[in-house]
Design a protein around this motif. Structure first.
Motif, PDB file in Angstrom:
ATOM      1  N   ALA A 107      46.599  15.754  49.914  1.00  0.00           N
ATOM      2  CA  ALA A 107      46.292  16.875  49.012  1.00  0.00           C
ATOM      3  C   ALA A 107      46.963  18.159  49.491  1.00  0.00           C
ATOM      4  O   ALA A 107      46.989  18.449  50.688  1.00  0.00           O
ATOM      5  CB  ALA A 107      44.776  17.068  48.920  1.00  0.00           C
ATOM      6  N   VAL A 108      47.481  18.928  48.519  1.00  0.00           N
ATOM      7  CA  VAL A 108      48.118  20.213  48.816  1.00  0.00           C
ATOM      8  C   VAL A 108      47.091  21.308  48.517  1.00  0.00           C
ATOM      9  O   VAL A 108      46.610  21.415  47.392  1.00  0.00           O
ATOM     10  CB  VAL A 108      49.375  20.412  47.947  1.00  0.00           C
ATOM     11  CG1 VAL A 108      49.967  21.801  48.160  1.00  0.00           C
ATOM     12  CG2 VAL A 108      50.406  19.331  48.259  1.00  0.00           C
ATOM     13  N   ALA A 155      46.145  15.500  44.600  1.00  0.00           N
ATOM     14  CA  ALA A 155      45.578  16.733  44.041  1.00  0.00           C
ATOM     15  C   ALA A 155      46.364  17.938  44.550  1.00  0.00           C
ATOM     16  O   ALA A 155      46.876  17.938  45.675  1.00  0.00           O
ATOM     17  CB  ALA A 155      44.108  16.857  44.428  1.00  0.00           C
ATOM     18  N   VAL A 156      46.440  18.971  43.692  1.00  0.00           N
ATOM     19  CA  VAL A 156      47.094  20.224  44.081  1.00  0.00           C
ATOM     20  C   VAL A 156      46.123  21.359  43.796  1.00  0.00           C
ATOM     21  O   VAL A 156      45.644  21.510  42.667  1.00  0.00           O
ATOM     22  CB  VAL A 156      48.405  20.445  43.303  1.00  0.00           C
ATOM     23  CG1 VAL A 156      49.018  21.800  43.653  1.00  0.00           C
ATOM     24  CG2 VAL A 156      49.396  19.328  43.603  1.00  0.00           C
ATOM     25  N   ILE A 157      45.816  22.136  44.821  1.00  0.00           N
ATOM     26  CA  ILE A 157      44.803  23.190  44.730  1.00  0.00           C
ATOM     27  C   ILE A 157      45.451  24.516  45.089  1.00  0.00           C
ATOM     28  O   ILE A 157      46.112  24.629  46.129  1.00  0.00           O
ATOM     29  CB  ILE A 157      43.624  22.886  45.691  1.00  0.00           C
ATOM     30  CG1 ILE A 157      42.928  21.594  45.257  1.00  0.00           C
ATOM     31  CG2 ILE A 157      42.649  24.040  45.755  1.00  0.00           C
ATOM     32  CD1 ILE A 157      41.828  21.152  46.195  1.00  0.00           C
ATOM     33  N   GLY A 158      45.267  25.537  44.235  1.00  0.00           N
ATOM     34  CA  GLY A 158      45.859  26.851  44.467  1.00  0.00           C
ATOM     35  C   GLY A 158      45.133  27.636  45.554  1.00  0.00           C
ATOM     36  O   GLY A 158      44.402  27.074  46.367  1.00  0.00           O
ATOM     37  N   THR A 176      45.299  19.182  38.949  1.00  0.00           N
ATOM     38  CA  THR A 176      45.757  20.450  39.510  1.00  0.00           C
ATOM     39  C   THR A 176      44.685  21.508  39.271  1.00  0.00           C
ATOM     40  O   THR A 176      44.176  21.630  38.150  1.00  0.00           O
ATOM     41  CB  THR A 176      47.059  20.898  38.814  1.00  0.00           C
ATOM     42  OG1 THR A 176      48.064  19.904  39.034  1.00  0.00           O
ATOM     43  CG2 THR A 176      47.531  22.252  39.348  1.00  0.00           C
ATOM     44  N   VAL A 177      44.361  22.256  40.293  1.00  0.00           N
ATOM     45  CA  VAL A 177      43.406  23.364  40.168  1.00  0.00           C
ATOM     46  C   VAL A 177      44.154  24.634  40.549  1.00  0.00           C
ATOM     47  O   VAL A 177      44.601  24.775  41.685  1.00  0.00           O
ATOM     48  CB  VAL A 177      42.187  23.148  41.091  1.00  0.00           C
ATOM     49  CG1 VAL A 177      41.241  24.340  41.031  1.00  0.00           C
ATOM     50  CG2 VAL A 177      41.453  21.868  40.723  1.00  0.00           C
TER      51      VAL A 177
END
Lengths: 307, 307, 307
Positions: free
Chosen positions: B183-184, B203-206, B236-237
């Motif tokens: 996860a990023v 998953a990609v989280i800001g 993506t969040v």
């Protein structure tokens, strides 16, 4: 000694005698949580040699190490079996009884291993994130929880008191999955992530079932709970069912038909036929613009824009 | 030795050979869970000196202690890297390869520390119950989980097999948060309480994202899961999003727009635009009087008064 | 020493000084997580003698063992109290202050024991799977979590910083239940299974309340969280309430009236009167046939047959 502690100790000792909650050597002499935990660790080492150890196993030492471990498990387990069997009202524990129970348990280990191998296979096939069986055995906590449950279930079927529950609770503390030793679980069982999963005492689960984190197979809470003791209270999940995260399925009469998929966060108290798809209607989901347009303003609580 | 154990040992050893699930020194020689756990503990000590130790650090000893710890981490990590790299099919592990990986990893620790400092800040600012940064570092389990994930993510980016997952699973067992090393995750990340949180591999989280306990960023479960390996499967969040307890967000194409707030227990499989507020309509909630008026009568199951 | 580590150590030490996140002996000297964990273990042994030990207690040794344990708890706790009290800005810790706090704490242990005895009783009466009080004390993790919270709450009421939270976080890591030391909890309290339960700092819970796994009594997340510090933020749950798995109840003004039952997976941000039954309307649940009739085809994601 601090002489000022005298009155406090007197109060505590009185509380031990009046309120209970003390395990005296002279009376019940319950199984030791620590010893049961050690038995569970050794069982995992017997079931998956080299995965739970400081170092891998040399092939030439395999039989010897297996023998040593089984002997140690056997010794410790007989002791705890004896204590557990004695807690049953009016029952002593002749040495032969704990030896018999222990031996019957050990003889089931190859069958337990075969079921676990099918669980490893199900996890690998079901999870694109898994690189292989090794990763499943090394890093998927459901396998520890299910391994200990399958072992504890053998003792539960032998009608051993207390001990099976202390075993599954050891696994619950390590994995966050609370699977009662009474639950009947088919092969190719896979729980992904798993934290918060609860499977009750009288649940029945078919083969090729896949659960996600936070799924509960649970009982109704009724006044006078102890009157339900021994009755069927938990649901049936048939073969090839998938249940997504956070769903609660409740009740003894609830049957999830084979091949069904249940969406996330559902609260289901009724049966569904085979091959069903169950979820909450999405039109009920409200997606509204927030009043504030500045993302940096931080989160508002959901109620802020209602009404 | 109990001579009666002979046939059982024979069966078990046959099962090891036929069913698999054994880590032999002669073959794979997988990373050791225990050693990886020790590496994780030492990394936490390097990242937050004095918080995970029996005693605090004297300022005059700081450089020396840091040197000693890095040397120990380095030694152990090279050994486990070597084992992990060798498991990749047809690949040996020349000593220089594990040294190179280890060194590249260690060089990223100051950057990992900087990201974690922003996480501490986000937790303190976001939680009125926090008395200060010290309390966050001492008593907020998400920080352990995210610290180990940020470390494991470095190794994941280096394409190291197995080891990153064993690291995050160590943290999962301790914290109940299962954050995949793939996860990023942006800076100023905060997970409150955190038990049951699942964040999937792609998953990609800001930045400035806040999650509560039981939130899942998860993938659809499809037949033939292994065919999806390596593809994007998780949502993506975007920045400044808050997601309340128990909500599941699913699917590779699902994007939660910046500044949005998602209510508790939502099951969301579609994208929402920036600054959205998402929840289930409250009119669907039924609040009925119970038949029994005596609170001491205990709880009835919800279905009792239906229909 | 590897001479190549020099520049990295320099960067890390600079990061310690610039970014913070280091517990130096010369400054704060925070409570030690390890020592606090040991205190918690010893408290459990004092509260339930013989259940958390390697062996049971001989009746003739009861007073002596209680004395020894209290002396050890006392010694360790005074040390940690001293460190915790010193972290409060501008406050030293004269030895008498930590001794006074410690003694006031110990004097409350018999009352804590009495409350815990009522919790054991509630669990046994409420759960048909429980064979007796012994099983509850041996194998129900909520009892550990609530025992530590009831102890930490005493120190919280004495206005001791940090230490109470480190105690409840120790229990959170072991049980998955995150119960803030500030929460006020009545007698006969029972949490079944318990993984994922969160009870916030200003929650107020009556007597005879039963929670299931994954229940959250939580606060709204608002921008500028620290401005809410010290204010009431969490709900009130009155006597004889049952809350099923995965339900989130939010907000300082939310009051769950006595005798109510709240279904699973509800997100409730409003008060409900006494004797209410609260759940999502089942007509909103969609139960559809899947397109594929072959159970062996595996699970489809819920969206597949929609629209």
């Amino acid at each position: 000694m601090d002489p000022g502690l005298g009155p406090l100790i007197e109060k505590l000792v009185r509380s031990y005698h009046e309120v209970g909650g003390i395990n005296l050597a002279e009376s019940a002499n319950l199984p030791s949580k620590r010893t049961v935990g050690r038995i569970c660790e050794e069982l995992l080492q017997v079931l998956f040699p080299g995965y739970h150890d400081a170092s891998p196993i040399a092939a030439s030492q395999l039989e010897l190490i297996t023998l040593q471990r089984l002997s140690e498990v056997s010794l410790r387990l007989e002791g705890e079996l004896c204590k557990a069997l004695r807690t049953r009202s009016g029952e002593g524990c002749p040495e032969t009884m704990s030896t018999t129970h222990c031996r019957a348990f050990l003889d089931r280990l190859p069958a337990v291993r075969a079921a676990l191998a099918s669980d490893v296979q199900a996890a690998f096939e079901g999870d694109p994130a898994a690189s292989g069986a090794d990763e499943v055995i090394l890093a998927y906590p459901f396998l520890e929880a299910v391994a200990i449950q399958r072992c504890a279930h053998v003792l539960y079927q032998q009608n051993v008191p207390l001990l099976p529950r202390v075993m599954t609770e050891w696994a619950h503390a390590r994995t966050g999955m609370d699977i009662h030793p009474g639950a009947v679980i088919g092969d190719h069982f896979f729980i992904d992530h798993g934290t918060g999963v609860v499977i009750g005492e009288t649940a029945v689960i078919g083969s090729h079932v896949k659960l996600y984190q936070g799924v509960s197979l649970t009982a109704r809470s009724l006044a006078g709970g102890q009157q339900l003791r021994g009755q069927r209270r938990h649901p049936t999940v048939e073969d090839h069912v998938t249940i997504y995260a956070g769903t609660t399925i409740m009740g003894a009469d609830t049957v999830i038909g084979a091949g069904s998929t249940i969406g996330a966060n559902v609260f289901l108290t009724q049966s569904v036929p085979a091959n069903s798809l169950v979820y909450y209607e999405e039109t009920q989901l409200r997606i509204l613009p927030k009043k504030s347009r500045d993302p940096a303003a931080g989160a508002d609580a959901p109620t802020v824009v209602r009404g």
